[in-house]
Design a protein around this motif. Structure first.
Motif, PDB file in Angstrom:
ATOM      1  N   TRP A   1       0.821  -1.211   0.000  1.00 56.15           N
ATOM      2  CA  TRP A   1       0.000   0.000   0.000  1.00 56.15           C
ATOM      3  C   TRP A   1       0.851   1.256   0.000  1.00 56.15           C
ATOM      4  O   TRP A   1       1.936   1.283   0.602  1.00 56.15           O
ATOM      5  CB  TRP A   1      -0.879   0.045   1.247  1.00 56.15           C
ATOM      6  CG  TRP A   1      -2.053  -0.869   1.231  1.00 56.15           C
ATOM      7  CD1 TRP A   1      -2.143  -2.108   1.798  1.00 56.15           C
ATOM      8  CD2 TRP A   1      -3.324  -0.610   0.632  1.00 56.15           C
ATOM      9  NE1 TRP A   1      -3.392  -2.641   1.581  1.00 56.15           N
ATOM     10  CE2 TRP A   1      -4.140  -1.750   0.878  1.00 56.15           C
ATOM     11  CE3 TRP A   1      -3.855   0.459  -0.083  1.00 56.15           C
ATOM     12  CZ2 TRP A   1      -5.451  -1.841   0.418  1.00 56.15           C
ATOM     13  CZ3 TRP A   1      -5.162   0.373  -0.536  1.00 56.15           C
ATOM     14  CH2 TRP A   1      -5.954  -0.763  -0.297  1.00 56.15           C
ATOM     15  N   ASP A   2       0.348   2.283  -0.660  1.00 56.16           N
ATOM     16  CA  ASP A   2       0.845   3.641  -0.436  1.00 56.16           C
ATOM     17  C   ASP A   2       0.054   4.152   0.755  1.00 56.16           C
ATOM     18  O   ASP A   2      -1.081   4.612   0.619  1.00 56.16           O
ATOM     19  CB  ASP A   2       0.623   4.518  -1.667  1.00 56.16           C
ATOM     20  CG  ASP A   2       1.204   5.915  -1.504  1.00 56.16           C
ATOM     21  OD1 ASP A   2       1.271   6.402  -0.351  1.00 56.16           O
ATOM     22  OD2 ASP A   2       1.556   6.537  -2.517  1.00 56.16           O
ATOM     23  N   THR A   3       0.635   4.037   1.924  1.00 57.13           N
ATOM     24  CA  THR A   3      -0.103   4.339   3.152  1.00 57.13           C
ATOM     25  C   THR A   3      -0.326   5.829   3.364  1.00 57.13           C
ATOM     26  O   THR A   3      -1.146   6.216   4.202  1.00 57.13           O
ATOM     27  CB  THR A   3       0.635   3.764   4.374  1.00 57.13           C
ATOM     28  OG1 THR A   3       1.955   4.311   4.417  1.00 57.13           O
ATOM     29  CG2 THR A   3       0.700   2.246   4.299  1.00 57.13           C
ATOM     30  N   VAL A   4       0.393   6.653   2.617  1.00 55.91           N
ATOM     31  CA  VAL A   4       0.181   8.104   2.689  1.00 55.91           C
ATOM     32  C   VAL A   4      -0.995   8.495   1.793  1.00 55.91           C
ATOM     33  O   VAL A   4      -1.944   9.148   2.231  1.00 55.91           O
ATOM     34  CB  VAL A   4       1.457   8.860   2.290  1.00 55.91           C
ATOM     35  CG1 VAL A   4       1.200  10.363   2.281  1.00 55.91           C
ATOM     36  CG2 VAL A   4       2.602   8.513   3.238  1.00 55.91           C
ATOM     37  N   LYS A   5      -0.962   8.048   0.564  1.00 53.92           N
ATOM     38  CA  LYS A   5      -2.017   8.373  -0.388  1.00 53.92           C
ATOM     39  C   LYS A   5      -3.365   7.813   0.037  1.00 53.92           C
ATOM     40  O   LYS A   5      -4.402   8.466  -0.128  1.00 53.92           O
ATOM     41  CB  LYS A   5      -1.636   7.822  -1.772  1.00 53.92           C
ATOM     42  CG  LYS A   5      -2.663   8.076  -2.848  1.00 53.92           C
ATOM     43  CD  LYS A   5      -2.185   7.527  -4.187  1.00 53.92           C
ATOM     44  CE  LYS A   5      -3.215   7.748  -5.286  1.00 53.92           C
ATOM     45  NZ  LYS A   5      -2.742   7.206  -6.587  1.00 53.92           N
ATOM     46  N   HIS A   6      -3.364   6.601   0.576  1.00 56.01           N
ATOM     47  CA  HIS A   6      -4.611   5.922   0.919  1.00 56.01           C
ATOM     48  C   HIS A   6      -4.893   5.922   2.424  1.00 56.01           C
ATOM     49  O   HIS A   6      -5.683   5.114   2.906  1.00 56.01           O
ATOM     50  CB  HIS A   6      -4.562   4.477   0.413  1.00 56.01           C
ATOM     51  CG  HIS A   6      -4.417   4.367  -1.072  1.00 56.01           C
ATOM     52  ND1 HIS A   6      -5.426   4.684  -1.948  1.00 56.01           N
ATOM     53  CD2 HIS A   6      -3.350   3.996  -1.845  1.00 56.01           C
ATOM     54  CE1 HIS A   6      -5.017   4.495  -3.194  1.00 56.01           C
ATOM     55  NE2 HIS A   6      -3.759   4.089  -3.158  1.00 56.01           N
TER      56      HIS A   6
ATOM     57  N   ILE B   1      -1.656  -4.523   7.342  1.00 55.42           N
ATOM     58  CA  ILE B   1      -1.651  -4.005   5.971  1.00 55.42           C
ATOM     59  C   ILE B   1      -0.331  -4.366   5.291  1.00 55.42           C
ATOM     60  O   ILE B   1       0.733  -4.313   5.887  1.00 55.42           O
ATOM     61  CB  ILE B   1      -1.912  -2.494   5.895  1.00 55.42           C
ATOM     62  CG1 ILE B   1      -0.940  -1.705   6.774  1.00 55.42           C
ATOM     63  CG2 ILE B   1      -3.342  -2.185   6.281  1.00 55.42           C
ATOM     64  CD1 ILE B   1      -1.133  -0.205   6.665  1.00 55.42           C
ATOM     65  N   PHE B   2      -0.440  -4.753   4.036  1.00 56.03           N
ATOM     66  CA  PHE B   2       0.668  -5.207   3.202  1.00 56.03           C
ATOM     67  C   PHE B   2       1.461  -3.991   2.735  1.00 56.03           C
ATOM     68  O   PHE B   2       0.913  -3.090   2.075  1.00 56.03           O
ATOM     69  CB  PHE B   2       0.067  -5.947   2.015  1.00 56.03           C
ATOM     70  CG  PHE B   2       0.986  -6.866   1.273  1.00 56.03           C
ATOM     71  CD1 PHE B   2       1.624  -7.906   1.912  1.00 56.03           C
ATOM     72  CD2 PHE B   2       1.162  -6.730  -0.100  1.00 56.03           C
ATOM     73  CE1 PHE B   2       2.437  -8.790   1.218  1.00 56.03           C
ATOM     74  CE2 PHE B   2       1.967  -7.593  -0.813  1.00 56.03           C
ATOM     75  CZ  PHE B   2       2.613  -8.631  -0.148  1.00 56.03           C
TER      76      PHE B   2
ATOM     77  N   GLU C   1       5.955   4.565   8.359  1.00 57.58           N
ATOM     78  CA  GLU C   1       5.482   5.700   9.152  1.00 57.58           C
ATOM     79  C   GLU C   1       4.048   6.059   8.797  1.00 57.58           C
ATOM     80  O   GLU C   1       3.245   6.398   9.669  1.00 57.58           O
ATOM     81  CB  GLU C   1       6.407   6.897   8.940  1.00 57.58           C
ATOM     82  CG  GLU C   1       7.803   6.692   9.535  1.00 57.58           C
ATOM     83  CD  GLU C   1       8.795   7.750   9.107  1.00 57.58           C
ATOM     84  OE1 GLU C   1       8.449   8.565   8.229  1.00 57.58           O
ATOM     85  OE2 GLU C   1       9.928   7.758   9.633  1.00 57.58           O
ATOM     86  N   GLY C   2       3.717   5.961   7.515  1.00 60.20           N
ATOM     87  CA  GLY C   2       2.351   6.241   7.095  1.00 60.20           C
ATOM     88  C   GLY C   2       1.362   5.241   7.645  1.00 60.20           C
ATOM     89  O   GLY C   2       0.193   5.564   7.895  1.00 60.20           O
TER      90      GLY C   2
END
Length: 238
Positions: A105-110, A130-131, A140-141
């Motif tokens: 995942w793009d944990t910042v964008k999503h 989360i993967f 960090e996100g």
């Protein structure tokens, strides 16, 4: 000791190739647990080409260890998880036509989307993971999403290890795991881990809680036997 969760998608793929119920997925899950595995993982996809949604419902009654359901949190998937209430749900951003998971995942964008979905699962007492790639910004996100754990996507480690670059391959994962632990998240891992590369990976990530392994484990079992292979994986995690 990190726990071994066996992904049984490949057993479902074999069953579906001929129709009927051979091999019996529920018996396989029961046997795998009896052989010592501490968890069962499934990854149902919208087209149900291997694990079927009904399999998730049926497995709920035979998985007495940890039950982990992976998948992209589309509505159908979310509804299934809330119905079955597994021990853990692992959110994976795979496209519907993906052969296998190929990115974290793009944990910042999503962030907002993930936070909303994770909140719903946690309110139902389902542990969340989360993967993610072994990237400090994504680690960090992940904190802001409220997830309990991350699962490190280990394909690049496996590739580097196979080329003999053991230290360079594992370094980003060791750093990512240390950061996640410092930030209060548990660390899982999976994808292309096998009997050859698992021990070294485990040694370099002392905070590792769980690995999810399917393709390699089932493939190795064709030659070495399922019970034997499960025991071999457990030995490498000790």
């Amino acid at each position: 000791m990190a726990k071994l969760s066996v992904n049984i998608n490949k057993i479902a793929t074999l069953r579906n190739s001929r129709g009927g119920n051979v091999p019996d997925l529920l018996k396989a899950a029961t046997d795998i647990q009896d052989f010592g595995a501490e968890g069962i993982t499934i990854h149902p996809r919208p087209d149900e080409r291997h694990i079927r949604y009904q399999d998730a419902r049926d497995l709920k009654h035979v998985v007495h260890t940890e039950f982990n359901i992976e998948g992209n949190p589309v509505k159908k998937f979310i509804d299934l998880v809330l119905e079955v209430k597994p021990t853990q749900v692992t959110l994976v951003p795979d496209a519907e036509d993906a052969i296998t998971s190929n990115a974290g995942w793009d944990t910042v964008k999503h962030r907002d989307f993930l936070r909303e979905v994770i909140s719903e699962f946690k309110s139902n007492n389902i542990r969340t993971s989360i993967f993610v790639d072994a990237d400090s910004a994504m680690i960090e996100g992940a904190v802001a999403t409220g997830t309990d754990r991350i699962e490190l996507y280990t394909e690049s480690y496996a590739l580097g290890y196979s080329r003999g670059a053991h230290e360079a391959a594992v370094q980003p994962y060791a750093e990512a795991a240390a950061l996640a632990t410092k930030l209060g998240m548990g660390v899982n891992a999976g994808h292309d881990l096998n009997l050859e590369n698992l021990r070294y990976f485990r040694q370099q990530l002392p905070s590792l809680l769980e690995v999810s392994i399917g393709h390699a484990l089932i493939s190795e079992s064709l030659y070495l036997g399922l019970e034997n292979v499960v025991q071999m994986y457990l030995e490498r995690l000790r």
